[in-house]
Scaffold this active site. Structure first.
Site, mmCIF file in Angstrom:
data_model
loop_
_atom_site.group_PDB
_atom_site.id
_atom_site.type_symbol
_atom_site.label_atom_id
_atom_site.label_comp_id
_atom_site.label_asym_id
_atom_site.label_seq_id
_atom_site.Cartn_x
_atom_site.Cartn_y
_atom_site.Cartn_z
ATOM 1 N N GLU A 76 0.834 -1.217 0.000
ATOM 2 C CA GLU A 76 0.000 0.000 0.000
ATOM 3 C C GLU A 76 0.864 1.262 0.000
ATOM 4 O OE1 GLU A 76 -3.021 -0.242 -0.615
ATOM 5 O OE2 GLU A 76 -3.853 -2.057 0.276
ATOM 6 N N HIS A 106 -3.013 1.816 8.133
ATOM 7 C CA HIS A 106 -4.110 1.092 7.486
ATOM 8 C C HIS A 106 -4.305 -0.212 8.250
ATOM 9 C CE1 HIS A 106 -6.427 -1.376 4.853
ATOM 10 N NE2 HIS A 106 -5.406 -2.148 4.545
ATOM 11 N N HIS A 148 -7.610 -3.443 9.480
ATOM 12 C CA HIS A 148 -8.852 -4.120 9.097
ATOM 13 C C HIS A 148 -9.779 -4.291 10.319
ATOM 14 C CE1 HIS A 148 -6.273 -6.365 5.774
ATOM 15 N NE2 HIS A 148 -6.435 -5.088 5.501
ATOM 16 N N HIS A 182 -12.902 -3.514 2.976
ATOM 17 C CA HIS A 182 -11.470 -3.774 3.128
ATOM 18 C C HIS A 182 -10.937 -3.338 4.498
ATOM 19 C CE1 HIS A 182 -7.127 -3.228 1.325
ATOM 20 N NE2 HIS A 182 -7.120 -3.756 2.523
HETATM 21 P P1 13P Z 1 1.080 -5.535 2.997
HETATM 22 O O1 13P Z 1 1.475 -6.825 3.667
HETATM 23 O O2 13P Z 1 1.693 -5.411 1.626
HETATM 24 O O3 13P Z 1 1.387 -4.330 3.890
HETATM 25 O O4 13P Z 1 -0.482 -5.543 2.737
HETATM 26 C C1 13P Z 1 -1.416 -5.698 3.765
HETATM 27 C C2 13P Z 1 -2.733 -5.067 3.467
HETATM 28 O O5 13P Z 1 -3.534 -4.908 4.359
HETATM 29 C C3 13P Z 1 -3.038 -4.639 2.076
HETATM 30 O O6 13P Z 1 -4.175 -3.855 2.033
HETATM 31 ZN ZN ZN Z 2 -5.500 -4.074 3.785
#
Ligand code: 13P
Ligand code: ZN
Length: 269
Positions: free
Chosen positions: A119, A142, A144, A214
């Site tokens: 990302e 970022h 989840h 996401h």
């Molecule tokens: P990475 O392992 O490349 O950081 O990706 C994790 C992710 O949440 C992608 O949206």
């Molecule tokens: Zn992600």
């Protein structure tokens, strides 16, 4: 083993804070496998010795050109690396990169050749805008979060500020500590430049945005500040889900109570 953090107390403290937050992301159940990523602009903590360090990777393209980031340095979570591992060993599960003079490529400088997160375009596009605006914000996160991602599966919640109003009304502190609310970015492929562009646009008005189906993406003064904003929004989402699970639609604070908060905490709206 030698580390760039040796004898660099400020940089070490910043990386330790990133590791601490990575642990919280895992403990919250928001970071399955390699889920989520963190980047922090550490340019202000970089001394001349680090500036003259040779690259330990080949030159790699960012995918976008970001003139504001020329010569900047970032700590980046490694792609495919786990937050729970990063929490214990931040320099083996992330690395420090230097943005090169063409402003379109970077090289890793320490400690190990750990490839930055997929990302990276979203993170760096946001950092570039922050630098252009003279913003004191240095961190982007970022992750989840379960309930927030679940809510993004219902189109009813995705209209402008529909979720902001629901989440603010679940508990007074959410409005106080996430005063800009929650923006929404419609589903786009993870890691794409389109996602970076859409995130950038939405972060003009918000500190935290929801990536449909996401996760969330937040900016903050530091990694703890970005985490806190996600955490208060997630808390509100949990309260909403719990009320629904008990079989009723939560009443939410009234408009008058929300207005009272705006005045008492001197909030933007
Ligand atoms: P990475 O392992 O490349 O950081 O990706 C994790 C992710 O949440 C992608 O949206
Ligand atoms: Zn992600």
């Amino acid at each position: 083993m030698k580390s760039i953090l040796d004898n660099r107390e400020a940089l070490k403290a910043e990386v330790e804070k990133i590791a601490e937050v990575a642990g919280y992301l895992w403990q919250n159940g928001w970071a399955e496998r390699n889920g989520g990523n963190i980047t922090v602009n550490v340019t202000d903590l970089i001394d001349d010795d680090v500036r003259s360090l040779p690259a330990i990777s080949e030159v790699r393209q960012i995918g976008i050109t970001l003139p504001a980031l020329k010569g900047c340095y970032f700590y980046c979570k490694g792609t495919g690396k786990r937050m729970r591992d990063l929490a214990r060993r931040p320099m083996q599960n992330g690395s420090i990169i230097r943005i090169l003079d063409d402003c379109a490529s970077y090289a890793i400088i320490a400690d190990e050749e750990v490839m930055p997160t997929s990302e990276l375009p979203s993170h760096l596009a946001v950092h570039a805008r922050l630098v252009e605006n003279g913003s004191p914000y240095k961190a982007t996160v970022h992750t989840h979060p379960i309930e927030l991602v679940a809510m993004s599966h219902n189109k009813r919640f995705l209209g402008k500020d529909v979720l902001t109003d629901i989440l603010w009304s679940m508990i007074p502190e959410t409005k106080a500590f996430c005063p800009l609310g929650l923006g929404v970015v419609p589903y786009v492929l993870p890691g794409s430049n389109e996602l970076a562009e859409a995130t950038l646009r939405e972060l003009e008005d918000y500190d935290v945005v929801l990536w449909e189906k996401h996760g969330v993406f937040a900016k903050g003064l530091d990694v703890m500040d970005a985490f806190d904003q996600i955490d208060v929004l997630s808390k509100s989402a949990k309260i909403y889900v719990n009320a629904k699970a008990m079989g009723f639609e939560p009443e939410g604070m009234s408009q008058a109570q929300m207005k009272e908060m705006t005045i008492a905490f001197n909030l933007p709206r």
